[in-house]
Design an enzyme around this catalytic site. Structure first.
Site, mmCIF file in Angstrom:
data_model
loop_
_atom_site.group_PDB
_atom_site.id
_atom_site.type_symbol
_atom_site.label_atom_id
_atom_site.label_comp_id
_atom_site.label_asym_id
_atom_site.label_seq_id
_atom_site.Cartn_x
_atom_site.Cartn_y
_atom_site.Cartn_z
ATOM 1 N N ARG A 13 33.724 -16.215 -10.532
ATOM 2 C CA ARG A 13 34.315 -14.989 -9.927
ATOM 3 C C ARG A 13 33.955 -13.671 -10.603
ATOM 4 O O ARG A 13 34.398 -12.627 -10.129
ATOM 5 C CB ARG A 13 35.846 -15.099 -9.854
ATOM 6 C CG ARG A 13 36.372 -16.323 -9.161
ATOM 7 C CD ARG A 13 35.912 -16.410 -7.733
ATOM 8 N NE ARG A 13 36.638 -17.439 -6.993
ATOM 9 C CZ ARG A 13 36.141 -18.055 -5.937
ATOM 10 N NH1 ARG A 13 34.936 -17.747 -5.476
ATOM 11 N NH2 ARG A 13 36.840 -18.969 -5.305
ATOM 12 N N ASP A 101 26.031 -20.791 -1.647
ATOM 13 C CA ASP A 101 27.349 -21.420 -1.528
ATOM 14 C C ASP A 101 28.444 -20.488 -1.016
ATOM 15 O O ASP A 101 28.524 -19.317 -1.348
ATOM 16 C CB ASP A 101 27.805 -22.033 -2.844
ATOM 17 C CG ASP A 101 29.001 -22.946 -2.627
ATOM 18 O OD1 ASP A 101 28.923 -23.791 -1.731
ATOM 19 O OD2 ASP A 101 30.016 -22.779 -3.315
ATOM 20 N N ASP A 254 33.529 -27.901 -7.582
ATOM 21 C CA ASP A 254 33.676 -26.734 -6.691
ATOM 22 C C ASP A 254 34.912 -25.924 -7.104
ATOM 23 O O ASP A 254 35.688 -25.470 -6.255
ATOM 24 C CB ASP A 254 33.763 -27.148 -5.214
ATOM 25 C CG ASP A 254 33.522 -25.963 -4.271
ATOM 26 O OD1 ASP A 254 33.216 -24.846 -4.754
ATOM 27 O OD2 ASP A 254 33.637 -26.156 -3.046
HETATM 28 O O1 DOR Z 1 36.402 -24.041 -0.676
HETATM 29 C C1 DOR Z 1 35.469 -23.343 -0.999
HETATM 30 N N1 DOR Z 1 35.635 -22.266 -1.786
HETATM 31 N N2 DOR Z 1 34.261 -23.640 -0.539
HETATM 32 C C2 DOR Z 1 33.219 -22.842 -0.721
HETATM 33 O O2 DOR Z 1 32.152 -23.170 -0.278
HETATM 34 C C3 DOR Z 1 33.386 -21.543 -1.412
HETATM 35 C C4 DOR Z 1 34.508 -21.584 -2.337
HETATM 36 C C5 DOR Z 1 34.898 -20.221 -2.827
HETATM 37 O O3 DOR Z 1 34.024 -19.459 -3.253
HETATM 38 O O4 DOR Z 1 36.094 -19.917 -2.829
HETATM 39 ZN ZN ZN Z 2 31.499 -23.759 -3.988
HETATM 40 ZN ZN ZN Z 3 30.403 -24.614 -0.790
#
Ligand code: DOR
Ligand code: ZN
Ligand code: ZN
Length: 377
Positions: A13, A101, A254
């Protein structure tokens, strides 16, 4: 004692969304979770789409992170899906792969071009597979639970058409395609076929996609909302089978931190994603190792050895002459997951209160103890 765990899929982030997480707090969360190396996704603000941004992340990580941080560059400029990011320049200063992503590159021609560049610079593509037209504004898996809850569903094809498309493009370009957060039985079948055909593919599954089904959405807790969504029982069983068979090479979190206000709202409006770094070890041990789906050794392969192979880095084994990245876990220790104990700035986890086994006791990065008796040093 296992080789330091490696997470190839983390959202730190920073810059842009420091209220959710920073490189410092995200790395602390990783260390507490047993990870010694993490790869950070480029969907920051600004996007990591050029060499200056890559240098910035590397410098900040050097100063503030307590684990190794490897940046991932975006595929297109500003992740806008229109023109390629400067992949060559980013490769020069050091990225471990490229990814869009958060979304897919919808333009297949552009994606093919990106693959040719990635191949030239020997970078893997970390691929988020989701056709937005098929998602159609849905907020959970399409099926009986969605119907019951009155939520618009996301069909499995939204993921599978992109998986199939990109496998075909990988075959024609020869790039290494790593498929992120695979969540459906159909996706798994395509990956199995791709591997049989000798295409250079690997795949990851996230703990939430083997530890929870779509039924967890009942109650409208937005901490069960992510992309791709929680799937059916059958899909969850398929993920476990895929891990066992070796079709799924990697477990990645993730880790997607969000502020409480971004989750404390109507389900449809809530942000996608959950924090994952501090729950991956106990969920893997409880859901995969204890029931005998994976041997402890196979689990370590998916948490460290195979990620190191994907990234082409000299990690993932306990060997002389290697950097001392080591994790020590007590696999028997039983406890309840408590989001308020997380080092992450965000607490968006659907696993709060869940009884698990497997506690990270020590994390050693470069020979230095960063987590001691389960606590950050
Ligand atoms: O659930 C998710 N959150 N999937 C993603 O591909 C992006 C990620 C995010 O950046 O919050
Ligand atoms: Zn992701
Ligand atoms: Zn993703």
């Amino acid at each position: 004692m296992v080789p330091g765990l490696i997470d190839v899929h983390v959202h730190l982030r920073e810059p842009g969304f420091e209220y959710k997480e920073t490189i410092e707090t995200g790395s602390q969360s990783a260390a507490k979770g047993g990870f010694t190396t993490i790869c950070c996704m480029p969907n920051t603000k600004p996007v990591i789409d050029n060499e200056i941004m890559v240098e910035y992340i590397k410098l900040k990580a050097e100063r503030e992170a307590c684990v190794h941080v490897l940046p991932i560059g975006s595929i297109t400029k500003n992740q806008a899906g229109e023109e390629l990011a400067n992949i060559g320049k980013m490769a020069e200063v050091g990225i471990c792969g490229i990814s869009e992503d958060g979304k897919s590159v919808e333009n297949a021609g552009l994606m093919k071009k990106a693959m040719l560049y990635a191949k030239m610079f020997e970078l893997p593509i970390l691929d988020h597979c989701e056709d937005l037209n098929l998602v159609g504004g849905g907020s959970m898996n399409a099926g009986d639970t969605a119907a019951l809850l009155g939520l618009k569903g996301i069909p499995v094809e939204a993921e599978e058409v992109m998986i199939a498309r990109d496998i075909l493009l990988a075959e024609s370009t020869g790039v290494h395609l790593h498929l992120c957060h695979v969540s459906t039985k159909g996706s798994l079948d395509f990956i199995r076929l791709a591997k049989q055909r000798g295409i250079s593919v690997s795949a990851e599954v996230c703990p939430h996609h083997f530890a929870l089904t779509e039924e967890a959405v009942d109650g409208y807790d937005a901490n069960t909302k992510m992309s791709p969504p929680l799937r059916s029982k059958e899909d969850v069983e398929a993920m476990k089978q895929g891990l066992k068979e070796g079709i799924i090479d990697i477990i990645a979190t993730d880790h997607a931190p969000h502020h409480v206000d971004e989750k404390n709202c109507e389900y449809e409006k809530a942000a996608n994603g959950i924090v994952g770094l501090e729950t991956a070890v106990p969920l893997g041990i409880t859901e995969l190792v204890e029931p005998g789906i994976l041997t402890p050794m196979q689990w370590v392969e998916k948490m460290s050895t195979n990620p190191a192979k994907l990234l082409n880095i000299k990690k993932g084994t306990l060997q002389e002459d290697r950097i001392a990245d080591i994790t020590i876990i007590d696999p028997k220790q039983e406890y309840e997951i408590d989001v308020y104990s997380f080092a992450s700035k965000s607490k968006n986890s659907p696993f709060h209160g869940r009884k698990v086994r497997g506690k990270v006791l020590y994390t050693i990065v470069d020979g230095k103890i960063v987590v001691d008796q389960g606590e950050l040093v």
